[in-house]
Design an enzyme around this catalytic site. Structure first.
Site, short mmCIF file in Angstrom:
data_model
loop_
_atom_site.label_atom_id
_atom_site.label_comp_id
_atom_site.label_asym_id
_atom_site.label_seq_id
_atom_site.Cartn_x
_atom_site.Cartn_y
_atom_site.Cartn_z
N TYR A 137 15.73 -5.86 24.14
CA TYR A 137 14.65 -6.85 24.11
C TYR A 137 15.16 -8.29 24.10
CZ TYR A 137 10.99 -3.38 23.39
OH TYR A 137 10.09 -2.36 23.57
N LYS A 189 21.82 7.32 18.94
CA LYS A 189 22.32 8.07 20.10
C LYS A 189 23.84 7.88 20.12
CE LYS A 189 21.56 10.48 23.92
NZ LYS A 189 21.00 11.84 23.93
N ASP A 223 16.64 11.79 21.02
CA ASP A 223 15.96 12.89 21.72
C ASP A 223 15.57 13.99 20.73
OD1 ASP A 223 18.69 13.23 21.46
OD2 ASP A 223 19.01 14.09 23.44
N ASP A 247 10.36 1.55 19.76
CA ASP A 247 9.18 1.38 20.61
C ASP A 247 8.70 2.75 21.11
OD1 ASP A 247 7.24 0.15 22.32
OD2 ASP A 247 8.61 0.50 24.00
N ASP A 251 5.15 5.42 19.77
CA ASP A 251 4.01 5.91 20.56
C ASP A 251 3.85 7.42 20.34
OD1 ASP A 251 3.45 3.38 21.62
OD2 ASP A 251 3.09 4.19 23.63
C1 IPM Z 1 4.79 -2.42 21.28
C2 IPM Z 1 4.61 -2.73 22.72
C3 IPM Z 1 5.45 -3.94 23.10
C4 IPM Z 1 6.90 -3.60 22.85
C5 IPM Z 1 5.24 -4.44 24.53
C6 IPM Z 1 3.78 -4.72 24.83
C7 IPM Z 1 6.09 -5.65 24.84
O1 IPM Z 1 4.91 -1.62 23.51
O2 IPM Z 1 4.47 -3.29 20.46
O3 IPM Z 1 5.22 -1.32 20.96
O4 IPM Z 1 7.57 -3.02 23.70
O5 IPM Z 1 7.37 -3.90 21.75
MG MG Z 2 5.28 0.10 22.38
#
Ligand code: IPM
Ligand code: MG
Length: 353
Positions: A137, A189, A223, A247, A251
């Site tokens: 990032y 990793k 993984d 990140d 999710d």
């Molecule tokens: C998150 C999002 C962001 C990230 C994006 C929108 C830049 O996916 O907050 O998880 O990758 O951090």
């Molecule tokens: Mg994200």
């Protein structure tokens, strides 16, 4: 009376709608628990960019620093090329305000259908501490020989010992505070990223052995972490990891807790201004329909209260959300909750009051 100044960035798509419900619940919590919140709205987002050509005013971070916290709806506009707003607003604020922790609880609330067979609220209750200032990032790298067959693209994962140590410190302290099963898991990793995660692993064991001998240390490759988050989520208490893996796995974590409708996060600078957000996107197709689920924003508001030191109010928000998921909502999905966005905000606010 204690007063906190809160900057509200509704942002794009459904962001303003969910932020509004978050503010509603925050106001209820403040009046019930005896403190004041002063909200100031900022119009950062896609619309402003399309109108003015400016992503974020130059003094935005400075302006944000005048507040006690930032409450964010969502960033991402269908008419703006991906990356511009995300990098120019969300990531820029995270970096300029040095919000080096991205705290993402993975918690299944009662009454919420879990996509994993045989798992319930007892099994899905852990926190991911995602490092928020380094890794891929940082924008380190570039493209050379562009548009030729020999084009080269490099984007490096960058970590300093300082960044790793401060993140680990936060994660160990959180593990101690949570008192769940006293286990901190490093997700890395080390078999491939032999520089980056070698640094993380050494720092992890050094700090743990020296300062937190009572905390059990586990290590998982990223993984395998994904696999165990599905197969045995009950193993986890606190997971600490780098920015990119954090990140991705959050999710996955979000979907195991019922999806983006409920997943909240905090971009935290323990000594500065922190920013709280629902972690789902701006969901443009639902904009203005009053159908999006505001619980993620409401939970983000709860995290904000906790970070401000209003722990009783934060607990009340969580209890109210728990009651609403357990007794009211049919589903967490947009349009299928059995209630509108504003009604869900009302239900939570009424319980907080
Ligand atoms: C998150 C999002 C962001 C990230 C994006 C929108 C830049 O996916 O907050 O998880 O990758 O951090
Ligand atoms: Mg994200």
């Amino acid at each position: 009376m204690k007063t906190y100044k809160i900057a509200v960035i509704g942002g794009d798509g459904t962001g303003p709608e969910v932020a509004r419900e978050g503010v509603k619940v925050l106001r209820a919590a403040a009046s019930k628990h005896g403190f004041k919140l002063e909200f100031t709205d900022y119009d950062f987002g896609g619309e402003r960019f399309l109108k003015t050509g400016e992503v974020l005013p130059a003094n935005a971070a400075e302006e944000m620093r005048r507040h006690d916290a930032i409450f964010l709806g969502a960033i991402g506009h269908p008419d703006v090329k991906p990356g511009i707003l995300e990098k120019g607003i969300l990531l820029r604020l995270r970096f300029e305000l040095d919000q080096y922790i991205n705290l993402r609880p993975v918690k299944l609330f009662p009454g919420v259908e879990c996509p994993i067979k045989g798992k319930g609220p007892a099994e899905i209750d852990y926190v991911v501490v995602r490092e928020n200032s380094g890794d891929a990032y940082t924008g380190t790298g570039g493209i050379t020989m562009k548009d030729t067959p020999h084009e080269v693209a490099v984007q490096s994962s960058v970590y300093t010992r300082h960044q790793v140590d401060r993140c680990l410190r936060y994660a160990f302290e959180l593990t101690r505070k949570r008192k769940k099963n006293n286990t901190l898991a490093l997700c890395g990793k080390t078999n491939v990223l032999t520089y980056i995660y070698d640094l993380w692993e050494r720092a992890f064991h050094e700090m743990g052995a020296r300062d937190y001998p009572e905390i059990r240390r586990d290590y998982y490759h990223v993984d395998a972490t994904c696999m165990w988050m599905i197969k045995n989520p009950e193993w986890f208490d606190v997971i600490v990891t780098g920015n990119m893996f954090g990140d991705i796995i959050t999710d996955l974590g979000a979907i195991t807790q019922g999806g983006m409708g409920i997943a909240a996060g905090g971009n935290i600078n323990p000594k500065g201004v922190s920013m709280f957000e629902p972690i789902g996107g701006s969901a443009p197709k639902y904009t203005g329909k009053n159908v999006i689920n505001p619980l993620a924003a409401i939970c983000a508001g709860g995290m904000m209260l906790d970070t401000l030191g209003e722990s009783a109010a934060a607990a009340a928000v969580e209890a109210a959300v728990t009651d609403v998921t357990a007794t009211k909502l049919k589903s967490l999905a947009a349009g299928r909750m059995g209630y509108s966005t504003t009604e869900v905000g009302d239900l939570v606010a009424a319980r907080v009051s």
